[in-house]
Scaffold this motif. Structure first.
Motif, mmCIF file in Angstrom:
data_model
loop_
_atom_site.group_PDB
_atom_site.id
_atom_site.type_symbol
_atom_site.label_atom_id
_atom_site.label_comp_id
_atom_site.label_asym_id
_atom_site.label_seq_id
_atom_site.Cartn_x
_atom_site.Cartn_y
_atom_site.Cartn_z
ATOM 1 N N SER A 139 0.869 4.112 8.021
ATOM 2 C CA SER A 139 1.375 2.728 8.065
ATOM 3 C C SER A 139 0.533 1.806 7.192
ATOM 4 O O SER A 139 1.076 0.890 6.540
ATOM 5 C CB SER A 139 1.395 2.226 9.509
ATOM 6 N N THR A 140 -0.792 2.024 7.144
ATOM 7 C CA THR A 140 -1.649 1.192 6.296
ATOM 8 C C THR A 140 -1.343 1.415 4.818
ATOM 9 O O THR A 140 -1.277 0.459 4.024
ATOM 10 C CB THR A 140 -3.127 1.496 6.583
ATOM 11 N N MET A 141 -1.144 2.694 4.424
ATOM 12 C CA MET A 141 -0.794 2.972 3.027
ATOM 13 C C MET A 141 0.569 2.388 2.667
ATOM 14 O O MET A 141 0.753 1.851 1.563
ATOM 15 C CB MET A 141 -0.815 4.486 2.811
ATOM 16 N N THR A 142 1.493 2.469 3.610
ATOM 17 C CA THR A 142 2.819 1.883 3.350
ATOM 18 C C THR A 142 2.729 0.375 3.204
ATOM 19 O O THR A 142 3.353 -0.227 2.307
ATOM 20 C CB THR A 142 3.777 2.255 4.488
ATOM 21 N N ILE A 187 3.633 -1.943 -0.124
ATOM 22 C CA ILE A 187 4.551 -3.087 -0.093
ATOM 23 C C ILE A 187 3.852 -4.352 -0.586
ATOM 24 O O ILE A 187 4.439 -5.180 -1.317
ATOM 25 C CB ILE A 187 5.100 -3.288 1.329
ATOM 26 N N ALA A 188 2.561 -4.524 -0.224
ATOM 27 C CA ALA A 188 1.823 -5.712 -0.663
ATOM 28 C C ALA A 188 1.642 -5.734 -2.171
ATOM 29 O O ALA A 188 1.762 -6.798 -2.819
ATOM 30 C CB ALA A 188 0.460 -5.738 0.032
ATOM 31 N N ILE A 189 1.389 -4.561 -2.779
ATOM 32 C CA ILE A 189 1.216 -4.514 -4.231
ATOM 33 C C ILE A 189 2.530 -4.793 -4.951
ATOM 34 O O ILE A 189 2.571 -5.510 -5.959
ATOM 35 C CB ILE A 189 0.645 -3.138 -4.636
ATOM 36 N N LEU A 190 3.601 -4.239 -4.421
ATOM 37 C CA LEU A 190 4.897 -4.422 -5.080
ATOM 38 C C LEU A 190 5.447 -5.835 -4.903
ATOM 39 O O LEU A 190 6.068 -6.389 -5.816
ATOM 40 C CB LEU A 190 5.901 -3.400 -4.545
ATOM 41 N N SER A 191 5.222 -6.414 -3.734
ATOM 42 C CA SER A 191 5.795 -7.745 -3.471
ATOM 43 C C SER A 191 4.859 -8.878 -3.838
ATOM 44 O O SER A 191 5.304 -9.986 -4.164
ATOM 45 C CB SER A 191 6.177 -7.854 -1.989
ATOM 46 N N GLY A 192 3.552 -8.640 -3.747
ATOM 47 C CA GLY A 192 2.596 -9.705 -4.025
ATOM 48 C C GLY A 192 2.484 -10.723 -2.919
ATOM 49 O O GLY A 192 1.871 -11.790 -3.105
ATOM 50 N N ASP A 193 3.028 -10.408 -1.749
ATOM 51 C CA ASP A 193 3.006 -11.340 -0.612
ATOM 52 C C ASP A 193 1.648 -11.254 0.070
ATOM 53 O O ASP A 193 1.124 -10.176 0.365
ATOM 54 C CB ASP A 193 4.127 -10.997 0.356
ATOM 55 N N TYR A 245 -0.699 -8.303 2.294
ATOM 56 C CA TYR A 245 -2.101 -8.022 1.961
ATOM 57 C C TYR A 245 -2.995 -8.163 3.194
ATOM 58 O O TYR A 245 -3.933 -7.389 3.402
ATOM 59 C CB TYR A 245 -2.579 -8.952 0.847
ATOM 60 N N LEU A 246 -2.700 -9.197 4.004
ATOM 61 C CA LEU A 246 -3.485 -9.405 5.217
ATOM 62 C C LEU A 246 -3.305 -8.247 6.195
ATOM 63 O O LEU A 246 -4.278 -7.740 6.771
ATOM 64 C CB LEU A 246 -3.080 -10.726 5.872
ATOM 65 N N LEU A 247 -2.059 -7.787 6.372
ATOM 66 C CA LEU A 247 -1.796 -6.672 7.272
ATOM 67 C C LEU A 247 -2.450 -5.387 6.767
ATOM 68 O O LEU A 247 -3.021 -4.609 7.543
ATOM 69 C CB LEU A 247 -0.286 -6.475 7.430
ATOM 70 N N ALA A 248 -2.394 -5.151 5.459
ATOM 71 C CA ALA A 248 -3.032 -3.970 4.889
ATOM 72 C C ALA A 248 -4.543 -4.025 5.049
ATOM 73 O O ALA A 248 -5.193 -3.005 5.325
ATOM 74 C CB ALA A 248 -2.648 -3.834 3.417
ATOM 75 N N SER A 249 -5.129 -5.213 4.919
ATOM 76 C CA SER A 249 -6.583 -5.353 5.086
ATOM 77 C C SER A 249 -6.998 -5.081 6.522
ATOM 78 O O SER A 249 -8.014 -4.427 6.775
ATOM 79 C CB SER A 249 -7.011 -6.759 4.665
#
Length: 254
Positions: free
Chosen positions: A39-42, A46-52, A56-60
């Motif tokens: 889920s973290t990699m997913t 998504i953060a890299i592709l969308s730039g949202d 980024y916060l959820l991935a961090s």
């Protein structure tokens, strides 16, 4: 030459030991841990592709939780010494207390959330549920006790003790096996003696007849035990197979 701060030296040593534990003793990812990593990699993709920034916060957050889950367990189980303590008299089918002595050799860090499991013997001859140790302070020794039940008599080889930790979130688990070989001697099960075993079933035990000299007797046959017979002539092996008392019959030699 400028003096080096002792605190900086200690911090460098701690970081070096942390990276050494991560490289040499990587913990095993549990099923929830695998879900967290995927889920973290997913989320990062998504953060890299969308730039949202929200992604980024959820991935961090996921990366921080994963780092803590896989970095802390090897540090917690490092420096632990385990020793097994068994009782002297062990009988099959009787619960026995198994004590495990855990010593934390670290000077500063405690050992938290430890699971202790007896390794062996094989084939399920020893039921060992294990024990849970919430805390072993630095430089201290803690003894835990759990109950085991040997199912059959005999001599069994004990391999060692397994100590694991999944602190803090249970996503990563580090398991260390400590070799504490030994032999487990299990004696036959203890049964109950029936008061009427040598009587007629009503509690009437008659005085047995005197046994003649063994040199003047010759074995003839087996028959059922009767009240008043000499219990020394009971054939215990045959009695155990048939489920009833069988007596040896003798005849005097001419």
């Amino acid at each position: 030459m400028l003096p080096i701060d002792p605190f900086l030296i200690r911090a460098i040593r701690i970081l070096r030991s942390v990276f050494r534990d991560l490289l040499l003793g990587a913990p095993r990812a549990t099923i929830p841990g695998r879900v967290l990593v995927v889920s973290t990699m997913t989320t990062a993709t998504i953060a890299i592709l969308s730039g949202d920034s929200v992604w980024y916060l959820l991935a961090s957050i996921g990366a921080a939780v994963a780092l803590a889950s896989f970095a802390l367990p090897p540090i917690l189980v490092r420096g632990i010494r385990a020793r097994r303590i068994l009782p002297r008299a062990i009988h099959a089918g009787t619960p026995i207390p198994v004590r495990i002595s855990l010593t934390n050799g670290k000077r500063l860090l405690p050992a938290i959330d430890l699971a202790v499991v007896e390794v062996g013997p094989r084939r399920g001859l020893l039921e060992t549920p294990g024990a849970y140790v919430p805390l072993v302070p630095a430089g201290s020794t803690v003894e835990v006790e759990f109950w085991a039940r040997p199912r059959a008599r005999g001599v069994y080889k004990l391999d060692g003790v397994s100590v694991s930790s999944a602190f803090p979130f249970g996503f990563g688990e580090k398991r260390v096996r400590y070799e504490t070989p030994g032999d487990l001697y299990v004696y036959p099960a203890i049964g109950r003696f029936r008061p009427d075993f040598l009587g007629d079933g009503d509690g009437d035990v008659r005085r047995p007849q005197a046994a003649p000299a063994a040199s003047s007797l010759e074995f003839l046959d087996l028959r059922r035990f009767r009240p008043g017979d000499n219990p020394r002539h009971i054939h215990w092996k045959v009695s155990a197979r048939r489920g009833e008392r069988m007596l040896r019959q003798f005849a005097r030699r001419a």
